[in-house]
Design a protein around this motif. Structure first.
Motif, PDB file in Angstrom:
ATOM      1  N   ILE A   1      -7.465 -12.313   4.886  1.00  0.00           N
ATOM      2  CA  ILE A   1      -7.630 -10.953   5.449  1.00  0.00           C
ATOM      3  C   ILE A   1      -8.490 -10.920   6.724  1.00  0.00           C
TER       4      ILE A   1
ATOM      5  N   TYR B   1     -12.823  -6.364   8.741  1.00  0.00           N
ATOM      6  CA  TYR B   1     -11.993  -6.787   7.608  1.00  0.00           C
ATOM      7  C   TYR B   1     -12.778  -7.633   6.610  1.00  0.00           C
TER       8      TYR B   1
ATOM      9  N   LEU C   1      -8.934 -15.868  -2.943  1.00  0.00           N
ATOM     10  CA  LEU C   1      -8.543 -16.766  -1.858  1.00  0.00           C
ATOM     11  C   LEU C   1      -7.908 -15.988  -0.714  1.00  0.00           C
TER      12      LEU C   1
ATOM     13  N   TRP D   1       1.723   2.016  -3.615  1.00  0.00           N
ATOM     14  CA  TRP D   1       0.558   2.580  -4.306  1.00  0.00           C
ATOM     15  C   TRP D   1       0.397   4.061  -3.947  1.00  0.00           C
TER      16      TRP D   1
ATOM     17  N   HIS E   1       0.834  -1.220   0.000  1.00  0.00           N
ATOM     18  CA  HIS E   1       0.000   0.000   0.000  1.00  0.00           C
ATOM     19  C   HIS E   1       0.861   1.259   0.000  1.00  0.00           C
TER      20      HIS E   1
ATOM     21  N   LEU F   1     -14.217  -4.933   4.613  1.00  0.00           N
ATOM     22  CA  LEU F   1     -13.218  -4.420   3.659  1.00  0.00           C
ATOM     23  C   LEU F   1     -13.246  -5.235   2.369  1.00  0.00           C
TER      24      LEU F   1
HETATM   25  C1  LIG Z   1     -11.850  -1.617   7.383  1.00  0.00           C
HETATM   26  O1  LIG Z   1     -11.451  -1.035   6.210  1.00  0.00           O
HETATM   27  C2  LIG Z   1     -10.137  -0.924   5.940  1.00  0.00           C
HETATM   28  C3  LIG Z   1      -9.176  -1.285   6.838  1.00  0.00           C
HETATM   29  C4  LIG Z   1      -7.841  -1.155   6.498  1.00  0.00           C
HETATM   30  O2  LIG Z   1      -6.880  -1.491   7.390  1.00  0.00           O
HETATM   31  C5  LIG Z   1      -7.466  -0.642   5.259  1.00  0.00           C
HETATM   32  C6  LIG Z   1      -8.428  -0.284   4.361  1.00  0.00           C
HETATM   33  C7  LIG Z   1      -8.040   0.298   3.049  1.00  0.00           C
HETATM   34  C8  LIG Z   1      -6.861  -0.348   2.406  1.00  0.00           C
HETATM   35  C9  LIG Z   1      -5.619   0.181   2.293  1.00  0.00           C
HETATM   36  C10 LIG Z   1      -5.260   1.480   2.867  1.00  0.00           C
HETATM   37  C11 LIG Z   1      -4.575  -0.582   1.527  1.00  0.00           C
HETATM   38  C12 LIG Z   1      -3.828  -1.618   2.328  1.00  0.00           C
HETATM   39  C13 LIG Z   1      -4.604  -2.847   2.556  1.00  0.00           C
HETATM   40  C14 LIG Z   1      -4.606  -3.936   1.779  1.00  0.00           C
HETATM   41  C15 LIG Z   1      -3.802  -4.079   0.541  1.00  0.00           C
HETATM   42  C16 LIG Z   1      -5.425  -5.094   2.180  1.00  0.00           C
HETATM   43  C17 LIG Z   1      -6.293  -5.533   1.155  1.00  0.00           C
HETATM   44  C18 LIG Z   1      -5.616  -6.608   0.388  1.00  0.00           C
HETATM   45  C19 LIG Z   1      -6.232  -7.389  -0.452  1.00  0.00           C
HETATM   46  C20 LIG Z   1      -7.673  -7.230  -0.679  1.00  0.00           C
HETATM   47  C21 LIG Z   1      -5.476  -8.461  -1.194  1.00  0.00           C
HETATM   48  C22 LIG Z   1      -4.351  -8.014  -2.048  1.00  0.00           C
HETATM   49  C23 LIG Z   1      -3.106  -8.093  -1.315  1.00  0.00           C
HETATM   50  C24 LIG Z   1      -1.936  -7.731  -1.807  1.00  0.00           C
HETATM   51  C25 LIG Z   1      -1.730  -7.218  -3.179  1.00  0.00           C
HETATM   52  C26 LIG Z   1      -0.770  -7.855  -0.923  1.00  0.00           C
HETATM   53  C27 LIG Z   1       0.154  -8.951  -1.374  1.00  0.00           C
HETATM   54  C28 LIG Z   1      -0.204 -10.236  -0.767  1.00  0.00           C
HETATM   55  C29 LIG Z   1       0.377 -11.382  -1.125  1.00  0.00           C
HETATM   56  C30 LIG Z   1       1.441 -11.434  -2.150  1.00  0.00           C
HETATM   57  C31 LIG Z   1      -0.090 -12.672  -0.505  1.00  0.00           C
HETATM   58  C32 LIG Z   1       0.597 -13.017   0.741  1.00  0.00           C
HETATM   59  C33 LIG Z   1       0.522 -14.502   0.926  1.00  0.00           C
HETATM   60  C34 LIG Z   1       0.313 -15.118   2.089  1.00  0.00           C
HETATM   61  C35 LIG Z   1       0.111 -14.345   3.361  1.00  0.00           C
HETATM   62  C36 LIG Z   1       0.277 -16.632   2.143  1.00  0.00           C
HETATM   63  C37 LIG Z   1      -1.008 -17.206   2.659  1.00  0.00           C
HETATM   64  C38 LIG Z   1      -2.077 -17.087   1.634  1.00  0.00           C
HETATM   65  C39 LIG Z   1      -3.017 -18.057   1.362  1.00  0.00           C
HETATM   66  C40 LIG Z   1      -3.034 -19.367   2.030  1.00  0.00           C
HETATM   67  C41 LIG Z   1      -4.110 -17.767   0.398  1.00  0.00           C
HETATM   68  C42 LIG Z   1      -3.683 -17.985  -1.004  1.00  0.00           C
HETATM   69  C43 LIG Z   1      -3.024 -16.804  -1.524  1.00  0.00           C
HETATM   70  C44 LIG Z   1      -2.004 -16.844  -2.426  1.00  0.00           C
HETATM   71  C45 LIG Z   1      -1.535 -18.118  -2.952  1.00  0.00           C
HETATM   72  C46 LIG Z   1      -1.322 -15.602  -2.897  1.00  0.00           C
HETATM   73  C47 LIG Z   1      -2.159 -14.323  -2.858  1.00  0.00           C
HETATM   74  C48 LIG Z   1      -2.243 -13.703  -4.185  1.00  0.00           C
HETATM   75  C49 LIG Z   1      -2.679 -12.463  -4.389  1.00  0.00           C
HETATM   76  C50 LIG Z   1      -3.031 -11.553  -3.282  1.00  0.00           C
HETATM   77  C51 LIG Z   1      -2.861 -11.964  -5.753  1.00  0.00           C
HETATM   78  C52 LIG Z   1      -1.608 -11.640  -6.500  1.00  0.00           C
HETATM   79  C53 LIG Z   1      -0.843 -10.478  -5.998  1.00  0.00           C
HETATM   80  C54 LIG Z   1      -0.002  -9.740  -6.735  1.00  0.00           C
HETATM   81  C55 LIG Z   1       0.013  -9.814  -8.229  1.00  0.00           C
HETATM   82  C56 LIG Z   1       0.927  -8.819  -6.063  1.00  0.00           C
HETATM   83  C57 LIG Z   1      -9.781  -0.404   4.690  1.00  0.00           C
HETATM   84  O3  LIG Z   1     -10.740  -0.035   3.839  1.00  0.00           O
END
Ligand SMILES: COc1cc(O)cc(C/C=C(\C)CC/C=C(\C)CC/C=C(\C)CC/C=C(\C)CC/C=C(\C)CC/C=C(\C)CC/C=C(\C)CC/C=C(\C)CC/C=C(\C)CCC=C(C)C)c1O
Ligand SMILES: C[S@@+](CC[C@H](N)C(=O)[O-])C[C@H]1O[C@@H](n2cnc3c(N)ncnc32)[C@H](O)[C@@H]1O
Length: 327
Positions: free
Chosen positions: A267, A281, A261, A94, A91, A284
């Motif tokens: 999350i 969350y 996922l 971004w 974040h 969110l």
């Molecule tokens: C209550 O309202 C709110 C509260 C808040 O605290 C914040 C907000 C507003 C939001 C912000 C200010 C931005 C910051 C917050 C976020 C980014 C959280 C939201 C995130 C998402 C919806 C998901 C996207 C996450 C990312 C791009 C971060 C990168 C994460 C990873 C690379 C994954 C990390 C992997 C693990 C922890 C392993 C365990 C995972 C699993 C078992 C599940 C399977 C997952 C995968 C195999 C990989 C995950 C793949 C992805 C996320 C997609 C590909 C990503 C990229 C191409 C980078 C608010 O309104």
């Protein structure tokens, strides 16, 4: 707060009608049909007009504001740490990109709506200060014959260290602003920064006041997005710029699966473990899924009167930055 009697009566009648309408639906009839009684049609229209979404839940428009308030009141203290944990720091990138897109000039008056704990405002202050210092150094190098007193004076004027730029952080939530103010104090941000409690749908500012309006991860939470966009247009000076950083639609099917996922399985768990708050969350991730696509949101910005509306998708469309100008 107790509802006035007339409201209670209205809601009771409404409930009666809603059962009647449900019956009509089951019979294959709709209250919006020309054949339905006028009162039923009006009520059905009114109901549709006042219903909205809070994540995947359908709620009344009156309820939504309060629910969103509770979410951010509840997460405020853990908000910054949660963002780093959930996004693995992404974040921050971004938000940096939003600043690079903005490229504020000296003297820029920025309004950061839904500014929360101040991330965009602090980046803006860092940017304008470093730009101003670079300019000062160039000027000092050009005026080699300045006395030491003159040089010291140039560096001492704190207000001037921003080159006349200012930022107002506006947010509806007292707790988020409180955390933001504490952060500003701890990190030494003081000059050129103001905190204002206010609603994006009814901004407490005059017309044509700001050069740039930003909203980062905020507009998704607003009940009437069209109203917030109109307010953005109103407070910007002619020639002013609207910039919005928000979650958007992922365009790669494989990443979309992984993203789903991660969003739905990880999350809320992180929310519970770190902030003791699963529900906020869950809201969110649900609210992200309900938000319009890049193209749909672009149209909404155009409908509010902005010109030259463009967007850039980041990280496969997980987020997008939309930009538009008031002419
Ligand atoms: C209550 O309202 C709110 C509260 C808040 O605290 C914040 C907000 C507003 C939001 C912000 C200010 C931005 C910051 C917050 C976020 C980014 C959280 C939201 C995130 C998402 C919806 C998901 C996207 C996450 C990312 C791009 C971060 C990168 C994460 C990873 C690379 C994954 C990390 C992997 C693990 C922890 C392993 C365990 C995972 C699993 C078992 C599940 C399977 C997952 C995968 C195999 C990989 C995950 C793949 C992805 C996320 C997609 C590909 C990503 C990229 C191409 C980078 C608010 O309104
Ligand atoms: C996810 S936070 C974003 C904070 C900050 N902009 C950032 O990028 O970290 C969403 C913020 O929107 C604020 N908000 C929600 N509805 C609002 C409204 N109608 N008017 C102003 N702020 C609002 C919340 O109080 C919260 O601080």
């Amino acid at each position: 707060m107790a509802a006035p009697r007339s409201c209670a009566l209205w809601s009771y009648c409404g409930r009666g009608w809603s059962w009647a309408m449900r019956g009509c639906q089951l019979l294959g009839l709709r209250s919006s049909w020309p054949g339905a009684p006028l009162s039923a049609r009006l009520l059905s229209q009114e109901k549709r007009a006042t219903e909205t979404h809070f994540g995947f839940e359908t709620v009344s428009e009156e309820e939504k504001g309060g629910k969103v308030y509770q979410v951010f009141e509840s997460v405020a203290k853990k908000y910054d740490v949660m963002n780093d944990m959930m996004s693995l720091g992404i974040h921050r990138v971004w938000k940096d990109l939003l600043l690079w897109k903005m490229r504020p000039l000296p003297g820029t008056q920025l309004l950061d709506v839904a500014g929360g704990t101040g991330d965009i405002a602090f980046r803006f202050l860092n940017y304008v200060q470093s730009q101003h210092q670079r300019k000062q150094k160039r000027q000092l190098r050009a005026q080699q014959n300045l006395s030491w007193e003159e040089i010291a004076k140039e560096y001492q004027n704190e207000e001037d260290s921003l080159g006349g730029s200012r930022v107002v952080v506006c947010d509806i939530n007292k707790e988020m602003l409180k955390v933001g103010k504490q952060k500003a104090l701890a990190q030494g941000y003081r000059a050129g920064l103001a905190w204002v409690l206010g609603d994006a749908e009814e901004l407490p500012f005059d017309d044509d006041k700001f050069d740039i309006y930003t909203i980062a991860f905020g507009i998704r939470n607003v009940t009437h997005i069209d109203q917030a966009l109109q307010e953005a247009h109103r407070v910007l000076k002619p020639g002013g710029r609207f910039l919005c950083l928000e979650f958007s639609q992922v365009n790669n099917p494989l990443i979309s699966r992984l993203y789903d996922l991660y969003s739905f399985q990880v999350i809320p768990v992180l929310g519970e473990v770190i902030a003791g708050d699963w529900k906020s969350y869950q809201y969110l991730v649900e609210s992200i899924r309900r938000f319009p696509s890049q193209e749909e949101f672009k149209e909404m910005i155009e409908d509010a009167g902005f010109h030259k509306v463009t967007y850039e998708s980041l990280t496969s469309g997980i987020v997008a930055i939309h930009s538009g100008f008031k002419l």
